[in-house]
Design an enzyme around this catalytic site. Sequence first.
Site, short mmCIF file in Angstrom:
data_model
loop_
_atom_site.label_atom_id
_atom_site.label_comp_id
_atom_site.label_asym_id
_atom_site.label_seq_id
_atom_site.Cartn_x
_atom_site.Cartn_y
_atom_site.Cartn_z
N ALA A 247 0.83 -1.22 0.00
CA ALA A 247 0.00 0.00 0.00
C ALA A 247 0.86 1.27 0.00
O ALA A 247 1.90 1.29 0.66
CB ALA A 247 -0.89 0.00 1.24
N ASP A 292 0.02 -10.14 7.49
CA ASP A 292 1.34 -9.75 7.97
C ASP A 292 2.36 -10.59 7.19
O ASP A 292 2.34 -11.82 7.26
CB ASP A 292 1.44 -10.02 9.47
CG ASP A 292 2.76 -9.52 10.04
OD1 ASP A 292 3.80 -9.58 9.32
OD2 ASP A 292 2.78 -9.05 11.18
N CYS A 361 12.61 4.03 1.32
CA CYS A 361 12.80 5.44 0.96
C CYS A 361 13.49 6.16 2.11
O CYS A 361 13.13 7.27 2.49
CB CYS A 361 11.49 6.12 0.58
SG CYS A 361 10.25 6.13 1.88
C1 LIG Z 1 6.82 1.99 2.18
S1 LIG Z 1 5.17 1.53 2.37
C2 LIG Z 1 4.88 0.68 0.86
C3 LIG Z 1 4.69 1.54 -0.37
C4 LIG Z 1 4.19 0.77 -1.57
N1 LIG Z 1 5.05 -0.37 -1.89
C5 LIG Z 1 4.02 1.61 -2.83
O1 LIG Z 1 4.88 1.58 -3.71
O2 LIG Z 1 3.01 2.31 -2.94
C6 LIG Z 1 5.29 0.26 3.54
C7 LIG Z 1 4.00 -0.54 3.80
O3 LIG Z 1 4.36 -1.68 4.58
C8 LIG Z 1 3.22 -2.06 5.33
N2 LIG Z 1 3.71 -3.03 6.37
C9 LIG Z 1 4.42 -2.76 7.48
N3 LIG Z 1 4.72 -3.90 8.14
C10 LIG Z 1 4.17 -4.92 7.42
C11 LIG Z 1 4.13 -6.33 7.58
N4 LIG Z 1 4.73 -6.93 8.62
N5 LIG Z 1 3.48 -7.06 6.65
C12 LIG Z 1 2.87 -6.46 5.59
N6 LIG Z 1 2.88 -5.11 5.40
C13 LIG Z 1 3.52 -4.36 6.30
C14 LIG Z 1 2.68 -0.75 5.83
O4 LIG Z 1 1.31 -0.88 6.18
C15 LIG Z 1 2.91 0.16 4.60
O5 LIG Z 1 1.75 0.24 3.81
#
Ligand SMILES: C[S@@+](CC[C@H](N)C(=O)[O-])C[C@H]1O[C@@H](n2cnc3c(N)ncnc32)[C@H](O)[C@@H]1O
Length: 431
Positions: A247, A292, A361
């Site tokens: 997301a 997760d 990032c």
């Molecule tokens: C940097 S953002 C991702 C941006 C996305 N890839 C994009 O290009 O639009 C990081 C995401 O990792 C998710 N996240 C954090 N820990 C996680 C986990 N253990 N499993 C799955 N998602 C996770 C967060 O909810 C967040 O949406």
Amino acid sequence: MTDTSLAARGVALDLLRDVLRKSVPFDDAFDAHPELAALQPRDRGFVRLLVATVLRRLGQIDEMIQASLAKPGLPKAAIHDMLRLGTAQLVFLNTPAHAAVDTAVELAAARNAAPYKGLINAVLRRIGREGAEMAARQDAGRLNTPDWLWLSWRSAYGTARTRGIVEAHLHEAPLDITVKSDPEGWAERLGATLLPTGSLRRPTGGSVTELPGFEDGEWWIQDLAASLPAKLFGDLARKRVFDLCAAPGGKTAQLVVRGARVTAIDRSARRLERVTENLKRLRLEADVLAADATTWEPEEPADAVLLDAPCSATGAIRRHPDILRVKTPDDIAKLARAQSRLLARSVELVKPGGTLIYCTCSIQPEEGEVQIARLLEQDKRMERWPVTADELGGLSEPINEVGEVRSLPGMLADLGGIDGFFVARLRRRQG
Ligand SMILES: C[S@@+](CC[C@H](N)C(=O)[O-])C[C@H]1O[C@@H](n2cnc3c(N)ncnc32)[C@H](O)[C@@H]1O
């Protein structure tokens, strides 16, 4: 002052308090403010610009305020914030002096701070007269950077590169766009510059949703640096790809456009709604799943895995100057532990012979280079697949000596800069 401009400055004052004293990320505070919806779009834009300017220039602004107080010692927090908003307008936003001073004084009266009207008036009048000269004498980049970040960047990249980073933070980033197809044609239709990597670039400002092609789902907003990881997988046609932290879905969309069968995972169901909405507008399809990634069990591993891990986002300070104020060294340590768990799990989710791309990032080495060096030392199943300049449209500046992408704000200055980003491409050995 009209009621709307008083209301706008009142909202700006609240947002500044939320970011500086409650460590609420600016976008969250902005979206949650109850009075924002009642403001005209123009006033909303003004609030955003005003608060972002205070956050971007906080060190300079505070030094000017200190120098302009008749007695040493800062006034209480809310008054200090009123002075900050006034100073930002006077010195950095070209608001006429009488308007900036009068509105600050009226704001004080409206917020039960009438006894401070004289002090606000005196300090801001002085800054109105002397602020431009004071700003010209200041070391802006250094003053606006908290010590812990300055020291961490100087030790990782040296003084010259750190100077490049902090100078880049003084300016808002341009608006970058990723198109589904026909970048040349869309560059012309959108009045944008075509960058060597295929992204389009426009100056910020104006309403994005009114630009041609938005409604039809022909493109999406994505920084040049953020567009790089998904381009580095090689041929993806019909390949099974897990996008583990998906997301709001910018990279998911790129993977689907490149022909992959994508499973987009995120642990936040709320943020996943953005992925679904974005894919719908773009008329693209992927399996979207709330889970997760550290515990999720697929039926079989994938040909490729993208781990765009949660991070401090210190590479995106040009767009989000609140990061300078809300992040702490403890956050970096906590995030690094989460990244290392996610990275270890990602290795299990990629087939032998498959590709794993890890990115953040962040410009903190603990969230980038250090993670990959540790993984490669501990897990002999993985090897580096170095990135080359021809894969980035000939750009060699953001590639480090081991073939990882390490972009820093301040690089590619002649193109308008780039966000700070880290990308490592790894292969899982056969057998
Ligand atoms: C940097 S953002 C991702 C941006 C996305 N890839 C994009 O290009 O639009 C990081 C995401 O990792 C998710 N996240 C954090 N820990 C996680 C986990 N253990 N499993 C799955 N998602 C996770 C967060 O909810 C967040 O949406």
